[in-house]
Design a protein around this motif. Structure first.
Motif, PDB file in Angstrom:
ATOM      1  N   CYS A 162      11.616  12.446  -3.858  1.00  0.00           N
ATOM      2  CA  CYS A 162      11.861  10.434  -3.247  1.00  0.00           C
ATOM      3  C   CYS A 162      11.556   9.593  -4.571  1.00  0.00           C
ATOM      4  O   CYS A 162      10.046  10.613  -5.501  1.00  0.00           O
ATOM      5  CB  CYS A 162      11.356  10.769  -2.025  1.00  0.00           C
ATOM      6  N   VAL A 163      12.111   8.877  -4.721  1.00  0.00           N
ATOM      7  CA  VAL A 163      11.275   7.626  -5.964  1.00  0.00           C
ATOM      8  C   VAL A 163      10.615   7.096  -5.272  1.00  0.00           C
ATOM      9  O   VAL A 163       9.956   6.577  -6.157  1.00  0.00           O
ATOM     10  CB  VAL A 163      13.192   6.898  -6.010  1.00  0.00           C
ATOM     11  N   VAL A 164      10.814   6.284  -4.123  1.00  0.00           N
ATOM     12  CA  VAL A 164       9.430   5.106  -4.351  1.00  0.00           C
ATOM     13  C   VAL A 164       8.371   5.470  -4.683  1.00  0.00           C
ATOM     14  O   VAL A 164       7.739   4.335  -5.048  1.00  0.00           O
ATOM     15  CB  VAL A 164       9.677   4.899  -2.552  1.00  0.00           C
ATOM     16  N   PRO A 165       7.204   6.497  -4.833  1.00  0.00           N
ATOM     17  CA  PRO A 165       6.778   6.309  -5.094  1.00  0.00           C
ATOM     18  C   PRO A 165       6.654   5.552  -6.887  1.00  0.00           C
ATOM     19  O   PRO A 165       5.390   4.807  -7.056  1.00  0.00           O
ATOM     20  CB  PRO A 165       5.933   7.690  -5.360  1.00  0.00           C
ATOM     21  N   TYR A 166       7.113   6.080  -7.702  1.00  0.00           N
ATOM     22  CA  TYR A 166       7.723   5.226  -8.376  1.00  0.00           C
ATOM     23  C   TYR A 166       8.045   4.055  -8.110  1.00  0.00           C
ATOM     24  O   TYR A 166       8.281   3.231  -9.721  1.00  0.00           O
ATOM     25  CB  TYR A 166       8.813   6.200  -9.363  1.00  0.00           C
ATOM     26  N   THR A 167       8.992   3.562  -8.010  1.00  0.00           N
ATOM     27  CA  THR A 167       9.502   2.169  -7.373  1.00  0.00           C
ATOM     28  C   THR A 167       8.434   1.556  -7.117  1.00  0.00           C
ATOM     29  O   THR A 167       8.512   0.457  -7.187  1.00  0.00           O
ATOM     30  CB  THR A 167      10.499   2.170  -6.882  1.00  0.00           C
ATOM     31  N   ARG A 168       8.291   2.065  -6.230  1.00  0.00           N
ATOM     32  CA  ARG A 168       7.030   1.130  -5.169  1.00  0.00           C
ATOM     33  C   ARG A 168       4.853   1.616  -6.051  1.00  0.00           C
ATOM     34  O   ARG A 168       4.236   0.399  -4.674  1.00  0.00           O
ATOM     35  CB  ARG A 168       7.209   0.980  -3.783  1.00  0.00           C
ATOM     36  N   GLY A 169       4.994   2.246  -7.005  1.00  0.00           N
ATOM     37  CA  GLY A 169       3.748   2.009  -6.991  1.00  0.00           C
ATOM     38  C   GLY A 169       2.475   3.039  -5.474  1.00  0.00           C
ATOM     39  O   GLY A 169       3.058   2.878  -5.301  1.00  0.00           O
ATOM     40  N   ARG A 170       1.324   2.026  -6.143  1.00  0.00           N
ATOM     41  CA  ARG A 170       0.728   2.940  -5.511  1.00  0.00           C
ATOM     42  C   ARG A 170       0.326   2.423  -4.318  1.00  0.00           C
ATOM     43  O   ARG A 170       0.580   0.685  -3.718  1.00  0.00           O
ATOM     44  CB  ARG A 170      -1.114   3.132  -6.350  1.00  0.00           C
ATOM     45  N   GLU A 171      -0.143   3.390  -3.197  1.00  0.00           N
ATOM     46  CA  GLU A 171      -0.292   2.932  -1.646  1.00  0.00           C
ATOM     47  C   GLU A 171      -1.503   1.313  -1.504  1.00  0.00           C
ATOM     48  O   GLU A 171      -2.768   1.855  -2.224  1.00  0.00           O
ATOM     49  CB  GLU A 171      -0.614   4.139  -0.553  1.00  0.00           C
ATOM     50  N   ARG A 172      -1.221   1.158  -0.693  1.00  0.00           N
ATOM     51  CA  ARG A 172      -2.752  -0.513  -0.685  1.00  0.00           C
ATOM     52  C   ARG A 172      -2.072  -0.965   0.230  1.00  0.00           C
ATOM     53  O   ARG A 172      -1.040  -1.033   0.858  1.00  0.00           O
ATOM     54  CB  ARG A 172      -2.398  -1.509  -1.508  1.00  0.00           C
ATOM     55  N   SER A 173      -3.116  -1.336   1.399  1.00  0.00           N
ATOM     56  CA  SER A 173      -3.024  -1.425   2.872  1.00  0.00           C
ATOM     57  C   SER A 173      -3.508  -3.529   3.113  1.00  0.00           C
ATOM     58  O   SER A 173      -4.064  -3.009   2.194  1.00  0.00           O
ATOM     59  CB  SER A 173      -4.061  -1.085   3.661  1.00  0.00           C
ATOM     60  N   ARG A 174      -2.870  -3.950   4.033  1.00  0.00           N
ATOM     61  CA  ARG A 174      -3.152  -5.709   4.332  1.00  0.00           C
ATOM     62  C   ARG A 174      -4.266  -5.361   4.904  1.00  0.00           C
ATOM     63  O   ARG A 174      -4.926  -5.011   5.276  1.00  0.00           O
ATOM     64  CB  ARG A 174      -2.418  -6.179   4.201  1.00  0.00           C
ATOM     65  N   ASP A 175      -5.264  -6.484   4.361  1.00  0.00           N
ATOM     66  CA  ASP A 175      -6.279  -6.923   5.236  1.00  0.00           C
ATOM     67  C   ASP A 175      -5.489  -7.762   6.960  1.00  0.00           C
ATOM     68  O   ASP A 175      -5.159  -8.177   6.878  1.00  0.00           O
ATOM     69  CB  ASP A 175      -6.889  -8.372   4.968  1.00  0.00           C
ATOM     70  N   PRO A 176      -5.766  -6.574   7.953  1.00  0.00           N
ATOM     71  CA  PRO A 176      -5.383  -6.737   9.072  1.00  0.00           C
ATOM     72  C   PRO A 176      -5.317  -8.104   9.561  1.00  0.00           C
ATOM     73  O   PRO A 176      -4.787  -8.760  10.597  1.00  0.00           O
ATOM     74  CB  PRO A 176      -5.860  -5.639   9.946  1.00  0.00           C
TER      75      PRO A 176
END
Ligand code: SAH
Ligand code: SF4
Ligand code: F3S
Length: 433
Positions: A162-176
């Motif tokens: 999968c290419v997604v980790p390279y096109t969208r970078g590291r995982e981060r969550s928004r404030d609920p």
């Protein structure tokens, strides 16, 4: 007023991002058009997930080239995952691309446009951010039935294909709290359903809040009647979320659970971190807790070194789980991915074609079987609009299946009860009660 034409490719995350882009540009005084010929700026928000996604965009750029010849001031831009994946190559293409901007660079767009419009110089901006969540940009949406809502960005799973980790970078969550504020705005606009988006929603975490907490908070918003989410990862589906789905009426009983492959050796090579047995156990467990759950999946055939016998394991899991629907793909080698660096794309095209045909055929059989179980059942249907036939209307049930019923003039966004009397692979048909 300068007018922008934007076309979106790829997943729902890109749909959401297009709304972010529009909001950013609108604040700068840009307007929008659905007709490329009327636009001063053309943006394609692109996808990189498989080679045919790239092909589509290359063809589209070639087809739009004549507009550039007619109007030298026309600005053409490539946004999204393909921008991030191909980078400068796109600017060098002969199709006249002026702007290349990756998924974390959209706040720079006004600046980039000003530069190109002012100096005629090409510009690109790609830096992947570990922080960008666009939390301060609430997309302005027209009213509708369903709204997409990104609750996190990026992916840290590194499935080898999968290419997604390279096109969208590291995982981060928004404030609920910020997400719930957005949900309230959507409810005020009349949206009845929200679909929470993330590449792996199970790992949503913001301070002490996990994904089940977020869903529970969103479900409290008045006016929102249905909540869906996509996609969870089979390796760590949260137990708490299953109980919430079983108990909370607003949380739709539908899970998209990407299998990818049925053979444990192949799954290991894919870095999916679950085995065939673990997947089967999870599917069974889900069905015991959330009765009547609709299950859908993604399947890749012809991953490097996958043998015919190993492919049979994919069919075997399908037979045991009986998914309601499935998206099926031939393995497509992607630049940058671990698989492209370590494994040879060695399953011949004819073999991939034969496997995908057999997968699709089996899935069609299962979809029909699953739909036949619904004969005589009555569903609460959220009305989306007219059906293809003008004397009929359509909507979806809780399990996200399309339900067609006679045109009774039901309002878009309202609920009707439909008793099913006919089914096909993709549709349930019935009469209102
Ligand atoms: N984050 C999502 C998937 C996003 S990509 C998830 O994990 O569910 C959507 C689907 O595209 C994947 O589930 C996979 O089945 C398919 N896919 C991704 N990369 C692919 C590739 N290189 N070749 C073929 N299919 C691929
Ligand atoms: Fe890709 Fe795997 Fe992340 Fe999904 S979980 S986006 S398939 S790396
Ligand atoms: Fe989505 Fe395609 Fe990017 S599937 S995340 S737009 S590579």
């Amino acid at each position: 007023m300068k007018k922008v034409f934007i076309e979106t490719y790829g997943c729902q995350m890109n749909e959401y991002d297009t709304e972010i882009v529009k909001t950013i540009l609108q604040k700068q005084g840009y307007g929008f058009t659905d007709v490329p010929d009327d636009a001063q700026v053309i943006f394609l928000n692109t996808c990189s997930v498989r080679e045919n996604a790239h092909k589509k965009v290359h063809n589209r750029l070639a087809a739009l080239k004549h507009l550039k010849r007619k109007n030298n001031d026309l600005v053409m831009g490539v946004l999204g995952c393909m921008a991030q994946n191909l980078r400068k190559e796109l600017l060098d293409e002969k199709v006249g691309v002026d702007i290349v901007a990756g998924p974390d660079a959209y706040k720079k767009l006004p600046e980039m446009l000003a530069k190109v419009e002012g100096t005629g110089e090409k510009d690109f901006y790609l830096t992947l951010s570990e922080f960008e969540t666009y939390s301060d940009v609430f997309p302005t949406r027209e009213g509708g039935v369903n709204a997409w809502l990104a609750v996190m960005r990026g992916c840290d799973n590194f499935c080898t294909f999968c290419v997604v980790p390279y096109t969208r970078g590291r995982e981060r969550s928004r404030d609920p709290l910020n997400i719930v504020e957005e949900v309230k705005k959507l409810a005020d606009k009349g949206f009845k359903q929200i679909t929470l988006l993330g590449q792996n929603v199970n790992s949503y975490q913001y301070e002490k809040y996990d994904f089940a907490d977020l869903i529970e908070m969103s479900a409290k918003v008045d006016g929102i009647e249905r909540i869906r989410f996509t996609s969870p990862h089979p390796k760590d589906f949260p137990e708490k979320l299953l109980y919430l789905m079983a108990e909370n009426e607003k949380v739709c009983k539908q899970i998209h659970l990407p299998l990818q492959a049925g053979n444990s050796r192949v799954l290991d090579m894919m870095n999916r971190t679950y085995t065939k047995e673990e997947f089967l156990k999870l599917a069974g467990h889900i069905r015991t807790i959330v009765l009547d759950i609709a299950l859908s999946t993604d399947i890749i055939v012809g991953f490097p070194t996958e043998t015919e016998e190993e492919f049979q394991d994919t069919l075997d899991v399908m037979k045991q789980v009986k998914f309601d629907s499935a998206f099926t793909f031939k393995y497509s080698e992607r630049k940058q991915t671990i698989a492209s660096r370590k494994f040879l794309d060695d399953v011949p095209e004819e073999e991939k074609a034969s496997r995908i045909t057999r997968t699709i055929e089996l899935q069609r059989k299962h979809s029909l079987e699953q739909n036949q179980k619904h004969l005589g059942e009555t569903f609460r249907v959220l009305v989306e609009g007219k059906s293809k036939k003008h004397d009929q209307q359509m909507g979806r049930n809780d399990g996200n299946k399309v339900v067609v019923f006679p045109n009774i003039g039901a309002e878009v966004g309202s609920f009707v009860d439909v008793k099913i009397n006919t089914v096909s692979t993709n549709t349930l048909i019935g009469n209102t009660e």
